[in-house]
Design an enzyme around this catalytic site. Structure first.
Site, PDB file in Angstrom:
ATOM      1  CB  ALA A   1      41.227  43.335  42.622  1.00 53.88           C
ATOM      2  CB  CYS A   2      36.981  43.076  38.857  1.00 51.37           C
ATOM      3  SG  CYS A   2      35.946  43.324  40.311  1.00 51.37           S
ATOM      4  CB  THR A   3      37.740  47.425  41.887  1.00 52.89           C
ATOM      5  OG1 THR A   3      38.226  46.658  42.997  1.00 52.89           O
ATOM      6  CG2 THR A   3      36.252  47.169  41.693  1.00 52.89           C
TER       7      THR A   3
END
Length: 484
Positions: free
Chosen positions: A280-282
């Protein structure tokens, strides 16, 4: 069941003009062929843009109430087929059942939210002398190119296609080649909801198709979510004369202070780091812990990490599914080697799962490193896998400086009982998303999203907020006098 996927161009489901195809296989079991899909190129993109250009005036003139109703009906279609979509998402992308269910539930909610935006596109009036009336009008910008990633193959595209269509634009949608089936399912839902067939085009394929999308000057705006490297290439291709929106990489820290509840901190760190197999990018990739609690926190995080159950997303009681493909597996193993070669201490994980039941998939053990130092690639590079690196800080100020010591600025979190410390962290964090006593992952549907530094173009916010629809619209200023 094996699927034969197709492009959607000018209202027709068609193969690539060249006839070329690519395969997509189940990341939990490489022997399971999901289907073949068009390996599109610039010819297919050109044909799609020709058709979208032709259809644009009619869709732009469609009343906003009708656009809203179509998005609502598409949401109904997705909700009615949620059980099948969950199974297909698990098989194609590798999510656990809980993760897939959450995304399949969230996607129709997104479309309903953006249906409302179709009715809220208002202009403004301005004071003017005499009988002149000055006002602004918002209009569709034209053709929107949407290039989307594989890690949320329904949720993220719905956050781009929804507002683009609500604003009255035609859309060229290029999903990731890792999740082509989910892209096709989303377009099918929009068509089932009543979207005119010419208002959307689906182009399957890899980077060459994406490059053709960003390179076609008839596409007025390009919205992209993915890696910083690809985002920068798109930015160069689009140039200054067209509009671009980029949400890219992250290297997201959790800062843990000495007054924190360490059990709660460990739980949210493990959730943020290893949910979605770290893809996940976050996702949490760094922990910055002050000296007083560093060792105890590391022990608690390692204990929770070792307890995670790895397996196919379709299985019961699975916490971590496979990586999405061989490329992700190779990158994970490469960074484990890089970390140890640079002198970091491998606390747990760092290996591919070799159990008989997992051998045909891309399964790895979630990984924790300690004793890292600034400049190590574990701390600077976006790995996009289940790798977590611990850093030690002597004070709050040092912890904040280490958290900010990155080229990225997407998400950050602080764990503390002190409101004063939380406020200092919020003010000092150089990220677009700041969390207090929460994982770096997870966003409210009705809140704006975007990063700082190399994580974003920092132009128009995604998902919600006052600039959401502005990306998809042109603003015209009108001076109206009743007489010449």
């Amino acid at each position: 069941m094996t699927i034969t996927g197709l492009n959607h161009i000018d209202g027709n489901w068609v193969p690539a003009a060249s006839g070329a195809v690519f395969e997509r296989r189940n990341p939990a079991d490489e022997t399971d062929l999901i289907g073949t899909f068009p390996d599109s190129d610039a010819i297919d993109v050109r044909n799609a843009v020709d058709a979208l250009d032709k259809a644009a005036p009619e869709w732009a003139a469609t009343p906003p109430e009708r656009r809203a109703a179509i998005l609502e009906a598409a949401a109904d279609h997705l909700a009615a087929h949620s059980a099948e979509l969950v199974d297909e998402l698990i098989r194609e992308e590798g999510k656990t059942r809980a993760e897939a269910s959450m995304e399949v539930t969230r996607t129709p909610m997104n479309l309903r939210f953006y249906a409302g935006e179709a009715l809220r596109a208002t202009g403004a009036t301005f004071p003017a002398p005499g009988s002149t009336t000055i006002y602004t009008v918002r209009e569709p910008i034209g053709i929107v190119g949407a290039i989307t990633p594989w890690n949320f193959p329904l949720n993220i595209p719905s956050r781009k296609l929804g507002p683009a269509l609500a604003a009255g634009n035609t859309v060229l949608f290029k999903p990731s080649e890792i999740t082509p089936l989910m892209g096709q399912r989303l377009v099918e839902a929009l068509l089932a909801g009543g979207l005119p067939a010419g208002a959307i085009a689906l182009i399957q394929g890899d980077g060459k198709a994406g490059a053709a999308v960003s390179g076609d000057e008839r596409i007025a705006a390009v919205t992209f979510t993915g890696s910083t490297e690809v985002g920068r290439a798109i930015h160069r291709s689009v140039g200054p004369d067209r509009r671009v929106q980029l949400e890219m990489g992250g290297k997201n820290p959790v800062v843990v202070l000495d007054d924190a509840d360490l059990d709660a901190a460990a739980a949210l760190i493990v959730k943020g780091a290893f949910g979605l197999s770290g893809q996940a990018c976050t996702g949490t990739s760094r922990v910055v812990a002050v000296d007083a609690i560093h060792d105890e926190l590391l022990e608690k995080v390692a204990e929770r990490t070792l307890a995670l159950r790895v397996g196919p997303g379709s299985g019961a009681a699975v916490d971590v599914g496979p990586l999405a493909g061989r490329g992700q597996l190779d990158k994970f193993l490469e960074y484990v080697t890089i970390g140890t070669d640079e002198g970091a201490r491998l606390v747990c994980g760092g290996v591919r799962c070799e159990d008989d039941a997992l051998r045909d998939g891309f399964f790895v053990r979630p990984t924790v490193f300690a004793d890292t130092a600034p400049g190590m690639r574990l701390l600077t590079d976006e790995i996009f896998g289940p790798v977590l690196a611990f850093q030690r800080a002597g004070s709050f100020d040092e912890a904040l400086a280490l958290a900010n010591d990155t080229a990225f600025g997407l998400s950050a979190s602080v764990v503390t009982r002190s409101l004063s410390a939380a406020q200092r962290f919020i003010a000092g964090s150089r990220t677009g998303l700041v969390k207090v006593n929460q994982p770096t992952t997870g966003m409210a549907m009705n809140a704006p999203f975007g990063g700082y530094k190399q994580s974003s173009t920092q132009t128009f916010k995604e998902q919600a907020g006052p600039t959401l629809m502005q990306f998809y619209q042109s603003e015209k200023t009108v001076y109206l006098s009743p007489d010449a």
